[in-house]
Write a protein that holds these residues in place. Structure first.
Motif, PDB file in Angstrom:
ATOM      1  N   ARG A   1       0.835  -1.203   0.000  1.00  0.00           N
ATOM      2  CA  ARG A   1       0.000   0.000   0.000  1.00  0.00           C
ATOM      3  C   ARG A   1       0.872   1.256   0.000  1.00  0.00           C
ATOM      4  O   ARG A   1       0.577   2.229  -0.725  1.00  0.00           O
ATOM      5  CB  ARG A   1      -0.925  -0.009   1.220  1.00  0.00           C
ATOM      6  CG  ARG A   1      -1.754   1.260   1.367  1.00  0.00           C
ATOM      7  CD  ARG A   1      -2.692   1.182   2.549  1.00  0.00           C
ATOM      8  NE  ARG A   1      -3.400   2.439   2.744  1.00  0.00           N
ATOM      9  CZ  ARG A   1      -2.990   3.428   3.508  1.00  0.00           C
ATOM     10  NH1 ARG A   1      -1.842   3.296   4.174  1.00  0.00           N
ATOM     11  NH2 ARG A   1      -3.682   4.539   3.630  1.00  0.00           N
ATOM     12  N   VAL A   2       1.937   1.242   0.786  1.00  0.00           N
ATOM     13  CA  VAL A   2       2.821   2.413   0.830  1.00  0.00           C
ATOM     14  C   VAL A   2       3.492   2.633  -0.518  1.00  0.00           C
ATOM     15  O   VAL A   2       3.594   3.770  -0.997  1.00  0.00           O
ATOM     16  CB  VAL A   2       3.880   2.249   1.945  1.00  0.00           C
ATOM     17  CG1 VAL A   2       4.834   3.428   1.952  1.00  0.00           C
ATOM     18  CG2 VAL A   2       3.209   2.113   3.296  1.00  0.00           C
ATOM     19  N   LEU A   3       3.938   1.558  -1.146  1.00  0.00           N
ATOM     20  CA  LEU A   3       4.607   1.689  -2.444  1.00  0.00           C
ATOM     21  C   LEU A   3       3.638   2.184  -3.518  1.00  0.00           C
ATOM     22  O   LEU A   3       4.038   2.902  -4.437  1.00  0.00           O
ATOM     23  CB  LEU A   3       5.211   0.348  -2.864  1.00  0.00           C
ATOM     24  CG  LEU A   3       6.367  -0.176  -1.994  1.00  0.00           C
ATOM     25  CD1 LEU A   3       6.826  -1.542  -2.476  1.00  0.00           C
ATOM     26  CD2 LEU A   3       7.534   0.796  -2.002  1.00  0.00           C
ATOM     27  N   GLN A   4       2.372   1.804  -3.400  1.00  0.00           N
ATOM     28  CA  GLN A   4       1.388   2.206  -4.408  1.00  0.00           C
ATOM     29  C   GLN A   4       0.911   3.642  -4.179  1.00  0.00           C
ATOM     30  O   GLN A   4       0.833   4.434  -5.122  1.00  0.00           O
ATOM     31  CB  GLN A   4       0.183   1.261  -4.366  1.00  0.00           C
ATOM     32  CG  GLN A   4       0.483  -0.124  -4.926  1.00  0.00           C
ATOM     33  CD  GLN A   4      -0.703  -1.067  -4.772  1.00  0.00           C
ATOM     34  OE1 GLN A   4      -1.517  -0.909  -3.869  1.00  0.00           O
ATOM     35  NE2 GLN A   4      -0.789  -2.051  -5.643  1.00  0.00           N
ATOM     36  N   GLU A   5       0.585   3.976  -2.926  1.00  0.00           N
ATOM     37  CA  GLU A   5      -0.056   5.259  -2.640  1.00  0.00           C
ATOM     38  C   GLU A   5       0.910   6.313  -2.107  1.00  0.00           C
ATOM     39  O   GLU A   5       0.566   7.490  -2.011  1.00  0.00           O
ATOM     40  CB  GLU A   5      -1.188   5.046  -1.641  1.00  0.00           C
ATOM     41  CG  GLU A   5      -2.243   4.063  -2.144  1.00  0.00           C
ATOM     42  CD  GLU A   5      -3.324   3.800  -1.111  1.00  0.00           C
ATOM     43  OE1 GLU A   5      -3.358   4.539  -0.092  1.00  0.00           O
ATOM     44  OE2 GLU A   5      -4.115   2.862  -1.305  1.00  0.00           O
ATOM     45  N   ARG A   6       2.100   5.891  -1.714  1.00  0.00           N
ATOM     46  CA  ARG A   6       3.120   6.797  -1.194  1.00  0.00           C
ATOM     47  C   ARG A   6       2.670   7.526   0.062  1.00  0.00           C
ATOM     48  O   ARG A   6       3.102   8.653   0.336  1.00  0.00           O
ATOM     49  CB  ARG A   6       3.547   7.818  -2.265  1.00  0.00           C
ATOM     50  CG  ARG A   6       4.282   7.194  -3.422  1.00  0.00           C
ATOM     51  CD  ARG A   6       5.634   6.687  -2.995  1.00  0.00           C
ATOM     52  NE  ARG A   6       6.290   5.886  -4.024  1.00  0.00           N
ATOM     53  CZ  ARG A   6       7.496   5.347  -3.903  1.00  0.00           C
ATOM     54  NH1 ARG A   6       8.175   5.534  -2.779  1.00  0.00           N
ATOM     55  NH2 ARG A   6       8.022   4.628  -4.858  1.00  0.00           N
ATOM     56  N   VAL A   7       1.787   6.910   0.845  1.00  0.00           N
ATOM     57  CA  VAL A   7       1.384   7.440   2.144  1.00  0.00           C
ATOM     58  C   VAL A   7       1.288   6.285   3.126  1.00  0.00           C
ATOM     59  O   VAL A   7       1.117   5.125   2.723  1.00  0.00           O
ATOM     60  CB  VAL A   7       0.019   8.179   2.088  1.00  0.00           C
ATOM     61  CG1 VAL A   7       0.109   9.436   1.258  1.00  0.00           C
ATOM     62  CG2 VAL A   7      -1.074   7.261   1.574  1.00  0.00           C
ATOM     63  N   PHE A   8       1.426   6.594   4.422  1.00  0.00           N
ATOM     64  CA  PHE A   8       1.304   5.568   5.455  1.00  0.00           C
ATOM     65  C   PHE A   8       0.787   6.231   6.726  1.00  0.00           C
ATOM     66  O   PHE A   8       0.692   7.468   6.812  1.00  0.00           O
ATOM     67  CB  PHE A   8       2.658   4.894   5.719  1.00  0.00           C
ATOM     68  CG  PHE A   8       3.704   5.822   6.257  1.00  0.00           C
ATOM     69  CD1 PHE A   8       3.902   5.964   7.632  1.00  0.00           C
ATOM     70  CD2 PHE A   8       4.504   6.576   5.397  1.00  0.00           C
ATOM     71  CE1 PHE A   8       4.850   6.838   8.130  1.00  0.00           C
ATOM     72  CE2 PHE A   8       5.452   7.447   5.889  1.00  0.00           C
ATOM     73  CZ  PHE A   8       5.627   7.581   7.258  1.00  0.00           C
ATOM     74  N   GLU A   9       0.453   5.420   7.709  1.00  0.00           N
ATOM     75  CA  GLU A   9       0.009   5.914   9.001  1.00  0.00           C
ATOM     76  C   GLU A   9       0.812   5.223  10.095  1.00  0.00           C
ATOM     77  O   GLU A   9       1.165   4.053   9.969  1.00  0.00           O
ATOM     78  CB  GLU A   9      -1.489   5.617   9.204  1.00  0.00           C
ATOM     79  CG  GLU A   9      -2.391   6.331   8.221  1.00  0.00           C
ATOM     80  CD  GLU A   9      -3.830   5.854   8.314  1.00  0.00           C
ATOM     81  OE1 GLU A   9      -4.079   4.954   9.149  1.00  0.00           O
ATOM     82  OE2 GLU A   9      -4.674   6.363   7.563  1.00  0.00           O
ATOM     83  N   ARG A  10       1.089   5.958  11.168  1.00  0.00           N
ATOM     84  CA  ARG A  10       1.749   5.346  12.312  1.00  0.00           C
ATOM     85  C   ARG A  10       0.814   4.348  12.989  1.00  0.00           C
ATOM     86  O   ARG A  10      -0.418   4.445  12.873  1.00  0.00           O
ATOM     87  CB  ARG A  10       2.149   6.411  13.330  1.00  0.00           C
ATOM     88  CG  ARG A  10       3.281   7.324  12.888  1.00  0.00           C
ATOM     89  CD  ARG A  10       3.593   8.316  13.992  1.00  0.00           C
ATOM     90  NE  ARG A  10       4.665   9.232  13.623  1.00  0.00           N
ATOM     91  CZ  ARG A  10       5.063  10.250  14.391  1.00  0.00           C
ATOM     92  NH1 ARG A  10       4.467  10.439  15.569  1.00  0.00           N
ATOM     93  NH2 ARG A  10       6.036  11.031  13.998  1.00  0.00           N
TER      94      ARG A  10
END
Length: 476
Positions: free
Chosen positions: A247-256
């Protein structure tokens, strides 16, 4: 690594046929320039354009030969009646011009440019790269070439190869040659972090998100902001974490962990593994969609057994590295190097590095020969060199050891008087009898095993063998 000029350069005097060729090249999207032979001779031998086309009808034979010999790594084509035999002359452009002919010849030039390249660094960053990935083998030259190609982009790189081949070295050089070099390089070993802690390690956590989270903490993605995140041993990442990484590689966002605020990830990802990910996909242990996200630009590090010709240069580099760390320096005889080239090197460059450090400790400032190597690295049978010490010197040392030893050898009183008799003694014979008696006792106690008897006497095995030969003694 050469500087690539994306132009196609026509060398010679402009003519009607040259103008037609220039129009065709520009029509298919190429950048074209025309220059005289004198201007072309000023081109740097360390540079290279996509193709150099010699308009042979307007060039003398001398001008053609000077260019060909001065630019041996430059792919060239000729246009005209001349026939030239040289390794970098890849074809003749003939009339009438056609798309098929021109594009095919330009492809030959591209292939030549990829394969034929001198191993000479030309920039500070590339010098650092070559010092880390030394060698002249085709495998390591291809790795250097791929690094130079991908470094300037932000493409995700997957570094493959057995353990110990230097996959992290590849990742660091991609970072240092990229525009992100001023940003952080953050390595993470996915196999060394417990699965339950890996999410927090990568993405961080908020205060109170789990037991022990007494404060908020940034993860590796945040720490690598503006730089490169190196995910080592990606094949050991649990499946549930693979989904979140995808998901991070696709959307370039993440959550703690424990948070709901999306955080942008301005990070270049380089992953590495020694595992066969395609086999893991078949077995259901690795996500296929994540594999294709990571495998945008694969680089495969060759094992050391496939690049044994690089061992002399690797030894030189590793010795220099150990010396710069203040641990001393060793040198290797040619026989020792030849022996090391015969080894299988299952631990690859890491095994070689460990061996150099071990030998530096054993022989600081010394010269390592075959017999100085650990037994498993000896593939050349070389007789052990022994010093031929004179009998007089041996007797002097034996006498000195009797009077200087903290624990002197007990001499049987019945055979060796404690006081010097008035008539004197033959000291040479007395010492010989002492040596014979001690040797016999050591052999008896060690079941006639010469090596163990020599150890008991505190001398080398070869020294004991020489003394037994001197006194006509045998193990029986």
């Amino acid at each position: 690594m050469m500087q690539i000029d994306q132009r196609i350069i026509l060398v010679g005097t402009p003519s009607e046929s040259a103008n037609r060729l220039s129009c065709v090249l520009e029509f298919i999207g190429e950048q074209v320039a025309v220059m005289t032979a004198d201007a072309a001779e000023k081109l740097s031998p360390e540079g290279r354009c996509r193709a150099l086309i010699l308009l042979t009808d307007s060039l003398s034979e001398l001008e053609r030969q000077l260019l060909i010999s001065r630019l041996p790594w430059q792919p060239m084509l000729i246009m005209g009646a001349a026939s030239i035999d040289a390794s970098n002359i890849l074809g003749n452009i003939e009339a009438p011009l056609s798309y098929h002919q021109v594009t095919e010849l330009l492809h030959y030039c591209q292939v030549f440019g990829q394969v034929k390249r001198p191993q000479v660094p030309t920039s500070a960053n590339q010098t650092k790269l070559f010092r880390s990935l030394v060698g002249r083998s085709d495998g390591i030259a291809n790795v250097r070439h791929l690094i130079a190609q991908v470094a300037s982009s932000d493409a995700t790189v997957l570094v493959l190869g057995p353990s110990g081949t230097g996959k992290e070295v590849v990742a660091r050089n991609i970072h240092y040659m990229s525009e992100r070099r001023d940003g952080p390089f953050i390595p993470v070993n996915c196999g060394a972090i417990p699965p339950e802690l890996l999410e927090s390690e990568l993405f961080g956590h908020e205060k109170g998100s789990f037991t022990g989270a007494i404060s908020s903490r940034k993860g590796r993605f945040e720490l690598a902001e503006g730089g490169t995140l190196f995910l080592d041993e990606i094949g050991d990442m649990p499946l549930q974490m693979q989904v979140k990484l995808l998901r991070v590689l696709q959307e370039r966002v993440f959550e703690r962990v424990g948070g709901n605020k999306p955080i942008a990830a301005n990070v270049r990802v380089v992953a590495a593994t020694h595992r066969n990910l395609e086999h893991m996909i078949e077995e259901g242990n690795f996500r296929e969609d994540l594999f294709y996200r990571l495998n945008v630009f694969p680089i495969e590090m060759p094992p050391l057994c496939d690049r044994k010709e690089d061992i002399p240069l690797l030894l030189q580099e590793l010795v220099s590295r150990v010396f710069n760390e203040g641990k001393g320096r060793v040198r290797f005889t040619q026989r020792a190097i030849d022996s090391l080239k015969e080894h299988v090197w299952s631990g690859n460059v890491r095994e070689l590095s460990n061996l150099v450090e071990r030998l530096t400790i054993l022989y600081p400032g010394g010269l390592v020969d075959v017999n100085d190597l650990p037994m498993k690295y000896r593939y050349i049978d070389v007789p052990e060199y022994s010093v031929d010490v004179s009998e007089e010197l041996q007797e002097r040392d034996a006498l000195a050891s009797i009077f200087n030893d903290d624990e002197p050898v007990e001499i049987p009183e019945t055979r060796f008087p404690s006081e010097l008799p008035p008539e004197g003694v033959n000291l040479k014979d007395l010492l010989a009898e002492l040596e014979i008696d001690m040797i016999r006792q050591a052999l008896d106690q060690q079941d006639n095993v010469v090596a163990r008897a020599a150890e008991m006497l505190g001398i080398r095995r070869t020294t004991l063998v020489e003394k037994m030969r001197k006194y006509g003694m045998t193990k029986d």
